[in-house]
Motif scaffolding. Structure first.
Motif, PDB file in Angstrom:
ATOM      1  N   GLY A 184       5.748   3.538   6.677  1.00  8.79           N
ATOM      2  CA  GLY A 184       4.787   3.887   5.635  1.00  8.79           C
ATOM      3  C   GLY A 184       4.715   2.775   4.618  1.00  8.79           C
ATOM      4  N   PRO A 185       3.664   2.754   3.794  1.00  8.68           N
ATOM      5  CA  PRO A 185       3.393   1.652   2.865  1.00  8.68           C
ATOM      6  C   PRO A 185       4.117   1.820   1.534  1.00  8.68           C
ATOM      7  CG  PRO A 185       1.606   3.220   2.767  1.00  8.68           C
ATOM      8  CD  PRO A 185       2.568   3.750   3.803  1.00  8.68           C
ATOM      9  N   LEU A 186       5.386   2.257   1.579  1.00 13.37           N
ATOM     10  CA  LEU A 186       6.071   2.616   0.341  1.00 13.37           C
ATOM     11  C   LEU A 186       7.289   1.730   0.104  1.00 13.37           C
ATOM     12  CD1 LEU A 186       5.545   6.487   0.628  1.00 13.37           C
ATOM     13  CD2 LEU A 186       4.246   4.852  -0.750  1.00 13.37           C
ATOM     14  N   TRP A 187       8.503   2.276   0.266  1.00 11.90           N
ATOM     15  CA  TRP A 187       9.735   1.534  -0.042  1.00 11.90           C
ATOM     16  C   TRP A 187      10.696   1.575   1.152  1.00 11.90           C
ATOM     17  CZ3 TRP A 187       7.515   4.991  -3.570  1.00 11.90           C
ATOM     18  CH2 TRP A 187       7.066   4.445  -4.773  1.00 11.90           C
ATOM     19  N   PRO A 188      10.325   1.004   2.301  1.00 12.27           N
ATOM     20  CA  PRO A 188      11.180   1.161   3.486  1.00 12.27           C
ATOM     21  C   PRO A 188      12.564   0.536   3.332  1.00 12.27           C
ATOM     22  CG  PRO A 188       9.349  -0.345   3.932  1.00 12.27           C
ATOM     23  CD  PRO A 188       9.071   0.295   2.607  1.00 12.27           C
ATOM     24  N   ARG A 189      12.628  -0.666   2.794  1.00 13.44           N
ATOM     25  CA  ARG A 189      13.925  -1.357   2.704  1.00 13.44           C
ATOM     26  C   ARG A 189      14.861  -0.637   1.735  1.00 13.44           C
ATOM     27  NH1 ARG A 189      12.071  -6.066   1.824  1.00 13.44           N
ATOM     28  NH2 ARG A 189      12.166  -5.989  -0.443  1.00 13.44           N
TER      29      ARG A 189
ATOM     30  N   ALA B 215       9.230  18.944  -7.293  1.00 12.18           N
ATOM     31  CA  ALA B 215       8.340  18.079  -8.073  1.00 12.18           C
ATOM     32  C   ALA B 215       8.992  16.708  -8.255  1.00 12.18           C
ATOM     33  CB  ALA B 215       8.054  18.710  -9.425  1.00 12.18           C
ATOM     34  N   TYR B 216       8.186  15.661  -8.195  1.00 14.75           N
ATOM     35  CA  TYR B 216       8.668  14.289  -8.462  1.00 14.75           C
ATOM     36  C   TYR B 216       7.458  13.490  -8.932  1.00 14.75           C
ATOM     37  CZ  TYR B 216       6.517  12.285  -4.262  1.00 14.75           C
ATOM     38  OH  TYR B 216       5.603  11.837  -3.333  1.00 14.75           O
ATOM     39  N   ASP B 217       7.658  12.215  -9.198  1.00 11.19           N
ATOM     40  CA  ASP B 217       6.551  11.384  -9.699  1.00 11.19           C
ATOM     41  C   ASP B 217       5.702  10.917  -8.517  1.00 11.19           C
ATOM     42  OD1 ASP B 217       4.801   9.696 -10.915  1.00 11.19           O
ATOM     43  OD2 ASP B 217       6.306   8.400 -11.846  1.00 11.19           O
ATOM     44  N   TRP B 218       4.848  11.837  -8.010  1.00  5.61           N
ATOM     45  CA  TRP B 218       4.039  11.457  -6.851  1.00  5.61           C
ATOM     46  C   TRP B 218       2.945  10.457  -7.210  1.00  5.61           C
ATOM     47  CZ3 TRP B 218       4.668  17.030  -7.330  1.00  5.61           C
ATOM     48  CH2 TRP B 218       3.747  17.648  -8.180  1.00  5.61           C
ATOM     49  N   HIS B 219       2.611  10.336  -8.501  1.00  9.60           N
ATOM     50  CA  HIS B 219       1.627   9.304  -8.874  1.00  9.60           C
ATOM     51  C   HIS B 219       2.199   7.907  -8.639  1.00  9.60           C
ATOM     52  CE1 HIS B 219      -1.095  12.314 -10.284  1.00  9.60           C
ATOM     53  NE2 HIS B 219      -0.158  12.838 -11.046  1.00  9.60           N
ATOM     54  N   ALA B 220       3.501   7.734  -8.869  1.00 10.78           N
ATOM     55  CA  ALA B 220       4.131   6.432  -8.598  1.00 10.78           C
ATOM     56  C   ALA B 220       4.082   6.118  -7.105  1.00 10.78           C
ATOM     57  CB  ALA B 220       5.581   6.440  -9.093  1.00 10.78           C
ATOM     58  N   ALA B 221       4.307   7.131  -6.266  1.00  9.82           N
ATOM     59  CA  ALA B 221       4.241   6.912  -4.821  1.00  9.82           C
ATOM     60  C   ALA B 221       2.812   6.593  -4.396  1.00  9.82           C
ATOM     61  CB  ALA B 221       4.772   8.137  -4.086  1.00  9.82           C
ATOM     62  N   SER B 222       1.864   7.314  -4.952  1.00  7.87           N
ATOM     63  CA  SER B 222       0.456   7.075  -4.633  1.00  7.87           C
ATOM     64  C   SER B 222       0.030   5.659  -5.039  1.00  7.87           C
ATOM     65  CB  SER B 222      -0.413   8.122  -5.358  1.00  7.87           C
ATOM     66  OG  SER B 222      -1.777   7.857  -5.161  1.00  7.87           O
ATOM     67  N   GLU B 223       0.489   5.226  -6.215  1.00 12.25           N
ATOM     68  CA  GLU B 223       0.140   3.872  -6.690  1.00 12.25           C
ATOM     69  C   GLU B 223       0.777   2.797  -5.815  1.00 12.25           C
ATOM     70  OE1 GLU B 223       1.408   4.154 -10.746  1.00 12.25           O
ATOM     71  OE2 GLU B 223      -0.231   5.554 -11.242  1.00 12.25           O
ATOM     72  N   GLN B 224       1.996   3.062  -5.331  1.00 10.32           N
ATOM     73  CA  GLN B 224       2.654   2.096  -4.444  1.00 10.32           C
ATOM     74  C   GLN B 224       1.869   1.955  -3.131  1.00 10.32           C
ATOM     75  OE1 GLN B 224       4.970  -0.006  -4.880  1.00 10.32           O
ATOM     76  NE2 GLN B 224       6.243  -0.297  -3.057  1.00 10.32           N
ATOM     77  N   ALA B 225       1.403   3.072  -2.600  1.00 12.66           N
ATOM     78  CA  ALA B 225       0.599   3.020  -1.374  1.00 12.66           C
ATOM     79  C   ALA B 225      -0.688   2.236  -1.603  1.00 12.66           C
ATOM     80  CB  ALA B 225       0.284   4.434  -0.892  1.00 12.66           C
ATOM     81  N   ALA B 226      -1.342   2.494  -2.735  1.00 15.02           N
ATOM     82  CA  ALA B 226      -2.593   1.785  -3.038  1.00 15.02           C
ATOM     83  C   ALA B 226      -2.345   0.281  -3.207  1.00 15.02           C
ATOM     84  CB  ALA B 226      -3.228   2.366  -4.297  1.00 15.02           C
ATOM     85  N   ARG B 227      -1.240  -0.071  -3.876  1.00 16.61           N
ATOM     86  CA  ARG B 227      -0.886  -1.493  -4.052  1.00 16.61           C
ATOM     87  C   ARG B 227      -0.725  -2.183  -2.698  1.00 16.61           C
ATOM     88  NH1 ARG B 227       2.124  -0.142  -8.555  1.00 16.61           N
ATOM     89  NH2 ARG B 227       3.932   0.425  -7.297  1.00 16.61           N
ATOM     90  N   ASN B 228      -0.215  -1.425  -1.719  1.00 16.58           N
ATOM     91  CA  ASN B 228       0.008  -1.993  -0.390  1.00 16.58           C
ATOM     92  C   ASN B 228      -1.185  -1.773   0.541  1.00 16.58           C
ATOM     93  OD1 ASN B 228       2.584  -3.128  -0.836  1.00 16.58           O
ATOM     94  ND2 ASN B 228       3.517  -1.090  -0.729  1.00 16.58           N
ATOM     95  N   GLY B 229      -2.335  -1.404  -0.045  1.00 19.16           N
ATOM     96  CA  GLY B 229      -3.583  -1.362   0.711  1.00 19.16           C
ATOM     97  C   GLY B 229      -3.829  -0.094   1.502  1.00 19.16           C
ATOM     98  N   ALA B 230      -2.977   0.927   1.326  1.00 24.52           N
ATOM     99  CA  ALA B 230      -3.107   2.162   2.111  1.00 24.52           C
ATOM    100  C   ALA B 230      -3.751   3.251   1.249  1.00 24.52           C
ATOM    101  CB  ALA B 230      -1.750   2.604   2.626  1.00 24.52           C
TER     102      ALA B 230
END
Length: 251
Positions: free
Chosen positions: A41-46, A224-239
Motif C-alpha cells: 500500500g502507498p503508506l508506511w511499509p518500511r 478511531a485514529y488519525d485517518w486524515h494523516a493516512a489519507s494524506e500520505q496516500a495522496a502524497r504517494n499518488g494513490a
C-alpha cells in the motif's frame, strides 16, 4: 480465560496499527495474531515492518506478501511495487519466512483467505453482480477436507469486512482490516468491499466455558485514529483512490 486479539490487513498503515495496539493494551490480551497483508500500500511499509518485526507476534503471510516478493522478478501492482521499493532486504526476508497458516492451539486455525488459499474469500462470494455474504453451505464446502473443518475457531482476513459466522462446530471470525476500511477489486468480477466508516478494526476472541463445553465470545472492535494523516500520505504517494477509501471507509 484466554483472550486472543486477531488483526489482519494492516497494509502499511502505521497510525492505524499504533491505535489498535494502544486499544489492545487497554483491554489486556494474552496473545496477538497477525493475519497477513502487512505492508502493501502507498503508506508506511518500511516503518510498519520495523514495528512488527520487533513485536514478533505470530504472523502469517497473505496474498500481498507473495505479490510483494514477486516484484523482485517482474513488476507487480502499484501497492505491492511501492512496498517492495520501500522495504529493506531484511524486511523482505522476514516476509518470505512467514507461514501461510497457523494452528496456535488445538482447535484454532488461522488463515488469510481460506485454508490452503490466500486469494479467495471464505465468508464472501464474488459473482458477476459483485460480492455478497457467503451462505453457510458455501463456507462448509470451502472448509471441507481442510484443517478449518476441524477447528472450533477459524480466524481469517483478506476481505476487510468484519464478520462472524457459525458453521457446524466452527466459528469463523473475520476482524476486518486494521489499515484499509474499503476498496474495490476485479478478481473474479468487479466488486466493492466497504465498512462505511474509516476506523481501524480488529477482533477480540475470549475463550469461555458455556456449560456445554468451551466456546468463544467475540468483540468486533472499531478504533478511531488519525485517518486524515493516512489519507494524506496516500495522496502524497499518488494513490488518490486509497486516499478516498481511508478518509471515508467507502468505495
Amino acid at each position: 480465560p484466554m483472550r486472543i486479539a486477531f488483526l489482519s490487513d494492516i497494509h502499511g498503515n502505521l497510525p492505524a496499527l499504533q491505535a489498535v495496539r494502544d486499544d489492545m493494551a487497554r483491554r489486556g490480551v494474552d496473545q496477538v495474531i497477525n493475519g497477513g497483508d502487512i505492508l502493501s500500500g502507498p503508506l508506511w511499509p518500511r516503518e510498519t515492518a520495523d514495528v512488527l518485526m520487533a513485536l514478533d507476534w505470530p504472523t502469517i503471510a497473505g496474498n500481498h506478501e507473495r505479490q510483494l516478493l514477486a516484484c523482485a522478478r517482474r513488476p507487480g501492482g502499484a501497492s505491492d511495487r511501492f512496498a517492495f521499493e520501500q522495504t529493506t532486504p531484511a524486511q523482505r526476508d522476514w516476509l518470505a519466512s512467514l507461514p501461510a497458516e497457523l494452528h496456535p492451539w488445538p482447535g484454532v486455525t488461522v488463515c488469510h483467505g481460506r485454508p490452503g488459499d490466500d486469494l479467495n474469500y471464505l465468508l464472501e462470494t464474488v459473482e458477476p453482480a459483485g460480492s455478497r455474504p457467503a451462505t453457510a453451505a458455501e463456507v462448509l464446502q470451502r472448509l471441507d477436507g481442510t484443517p478449518g473443518a476441524e477447528a472450533h475457531l477459524l480466524l481469517c482476513g483478506h476481505s476487510h469486512l468484519p464478520r462472524l459466522l457459525q458453521v457446524d462446530r466452527t466459528l469463523c471470525v473475520n476482524p476486518g482490516s486494521v489499515g484499509l476500511p474499503s476498496y474495490d477489486d476485479d478478481h473474479i468480477a468487479f466488486h466493492v468491499h466497504q465498512t462505511g466508516s474509516p476506523h481501524a478494526r480488529y477482533a477480540l476472541c475470549e475463550r469461555v466455558d458455556t456449560g456445554e463445553g468451551p466456546g468463544w465470545t467475540v468483540a468486533q472492535i472499531a478504533v478511531a485514529y488519525d485517518w486524515h494523516a493516512a489519507s494524506e500520505q496516500a495522496a502524497r504517494n499518488g494513490a488518490h483512490d486509497w486516499a478516498r477509501w481511508l478518509a471515508t471507509g467507502r468505495a
